[in-house]
Design a protein around this motif. Structure first.
Motif, PDB file in Angstrom:
ATOM      1  N   ALA A  92       0.848  -1.190   0.000  1.00 17.59           N
ATOM      2  CA  ALA A  92       0.000   0.000   0.000  1.00 17.59           C
ATOM      3  C   ALA A  92       0.885   1.242   0.000  1.00 17.59           C
ATOM      4  O   ALA A  92       2.109   1.156   0.170  1.00 17.59           O
ATOM      5  N   VAL A  93       0.230   2.379  -0.174  1.00 16.55           N
ATOM      6  CA  VAL A  93       0.891   3.655   0.100  1.00 16.55           C
ATOM      7  C   VAL A  93       0.568   4.010   1.548  1.00 16.55           C
ATOM      8  O   VAL A  93      -0.602   4.009   1.950  1.00 16.55           O
ATOM      9  N   TYR A  94       1.594   4.279   2.316  1.00 11.64           N
ATOM     10  CA  TYR A  94       1.438   4.583   3.736  1.00 11.64           C
ATOM     11  C   TYR A  94       1.617   6.087   3.951  1.00 11.64           C
ATOM     12  O   TYR A  94       2.587   6.685   3.470  1.00 11.64           O
ATOM     13  N   TYR A  95       0.668   6.661   4.682  1.00 11.07           N
ATOM     14  CA  TYR A  95       0.671   8.099   4.947  1.00 11.07           C
ATOM     15  C   TYR A  95       0.705   8.371   6.444  1.00 11.07           C
ATOM     16  O   TYR A  95       0.110   7.627   7.225  1.00 11.07           O
ATOM     17  N   CYS A  96       1.342   9.454   6.820  1.00 13.65           N
ATOM     18  CA  CYS A  96       1.145   9.976   8.167  1.00 13.65           C
ATOM     19  C   CYS A  96       0.375  11.289   8.042  1.00 13.65           C
ATOM     20  O   CYS A  96       0.458  11.982   7.024  1.00 13.65           O
ATOM     21  N   THR A  97      -0.387  11.593   9.058  1.00 13.36           N
ATOM     22  CA  THR A  97      -1.271  12.741   8.997  1.00 13.36           C
ATOM     23  C   THR A  97      -1.469  13.327  10.386  1.00 13.36           C
ATOM     24  O   THR A  97      -1.374  12.618  11.390  1.00 13.36           O
ATOM     25  N   ARG A  98      -1.749  14.615  10.424  1.00 10.70           N
ATOM     26  CA  ARG A  98      -2.106  15.288  11.668  1.00 10.70           C
ATOM     27  C   ARG A  98      -3.601  15.613  11.629  1.00 10.70           C
ATOM     28  O   ARG A  98      -4.125  16.012  10.578  1.00 10.70           O
ATOM     29  N   HIS A  99      -4.261  15.447  12.762  1.00 14.38           N
ATOM     30  CA  HIS A  99      -5.687  15.760  12.814  1.00 14.38           C
ATOM     31  C   HIS A  99      -6.054  16.235  14.205  1.00 14.38           C
ATOM     32  O   HIS A  99      -5.310  16.070  15.159  1.00 14.38           O
ATOM     33  N   SER A 100      -7.229  16.827  14.291  1.00  8.74           N
ATOM     34  CA  SER A 100      -7.615  17.484  15.530  1.00  8.74           C
ATOM     35  C   SER A 100      -8.576  16.660  16.397  1.00  8.74           C
ATOM     36  O   SER A 100      -8.818  17.020  17.547  1.00  8.74           O
ATOM     37  N   GLU A 101      -9.134  15.579  15.846  1.00 12.44           N
ATOM     38  CA  GLU A 101     -10.073  14.766  16.613  1.00 12.44           C
ATOM     39  C   GLU A 101      -9.793  13.286  16.392  1.00 12.44           C
ATOM     40  O   GLU A 101      -9.280  12.877  15.340  1.00 12.44           O
ATOM     41  N   LEU A 102     -10.157  12.516  17.408  1.00 13.57           N
ATOM     42  CA  LEU A 102     -10.151  11.062  17.290  1.00 13.57           C
ATOM     43  C   LEU A 102     -11.524  10.605  17.764  1.00 13.57           C
ATOM     44  O   LEU A 102     -11.833  10.685  18.952  1.00 13.57           O
ATOM     45  N   ARG A 103     -12.337  10.168  16.843  1.00 12.35           N
ATOM     46  CA  ARG A 103     -13.716   9.807  17.156  1.00 12.35           C
ATOM     47  C   ARG A 103     -13.830   8.297  17.348  1.00 12.35           C
ATOM     48  O   ARG A 103     -12.955   7.525  16.946  1.00 12.35           O
ATOM     49  N   TYR A 104     -14.944   7.881  17.940  1.00 17.37           N
ATOM     50  CA  TYR A 104     -15.173   6.462  18.218  1.00 17.37           C
ATOM     51  C   TYR A 104     -16.557   6.111  17.716  1.00 17.37           C
ATOM     52  O   TYR A 104     -17.543   6.805  17.992  1.00 17.37           O
TER      53      TYR A 104
END
Length: 127
Positions: A92-104
């Protein structure tokens, strides 16, 4: 803010894949941000692999949690991913990312509110 993934482009089956995401322009310890690894295989949706928050707490994908390990090095301002026992399905193509929320959603966490992504790194698992 810039994110840059690095690591091997080719891994043999059964080996452990190790990737790093070097972050510049922002600190990985800044409050209220999360850092995640996501991958995308051809013809498939993006797949969340795991997250680390500003305190170093990690959240694993339930489908991969026994194979993944996410960590950080605050002195180098980078995030790392290890994926063990790889198979060709991990290509696969692997990405890292920044985000402001972690939802469930009741069964799994998922990242939300992305503002920065790395360019991605192609990883192929093949003998």
């Amino acid at each position: 803010v810039r994110l840059q993934e690095s690591g091997p482009g080719l891994v043999k089956p059964s080996q452990t894949l190790s990737l790093t995401c070097t972050v510049s322009g922002a600190s990985i310890t800044t409050k209220y941000f999360f850092w995640s690894w996501i991958r995308q295989s051809p013809g498939k949706d993006q797949e969340w692999l795991g997250t680390i928050d500003e305190s170093g707490v990690t959240y694993d994908s339930p489908s991969l949690n026994t194979r993944t390990s996410i960590a950080r090095d605050t002195t180098k301002n980078l995030i790392s991913l290890q994926l063990s026992s790889v198979t060709p399905r991990d290509t696969a193509v692997y990405y890292c990312t920044r985000h402001s929320e972690l939802r469930y959603n009741g069964t799994s966490y998922y990242p939300w509110g992305h503002d920065y992504w790395g360019p991605g790194i192609q990883v192929t698992v093949s003998s």
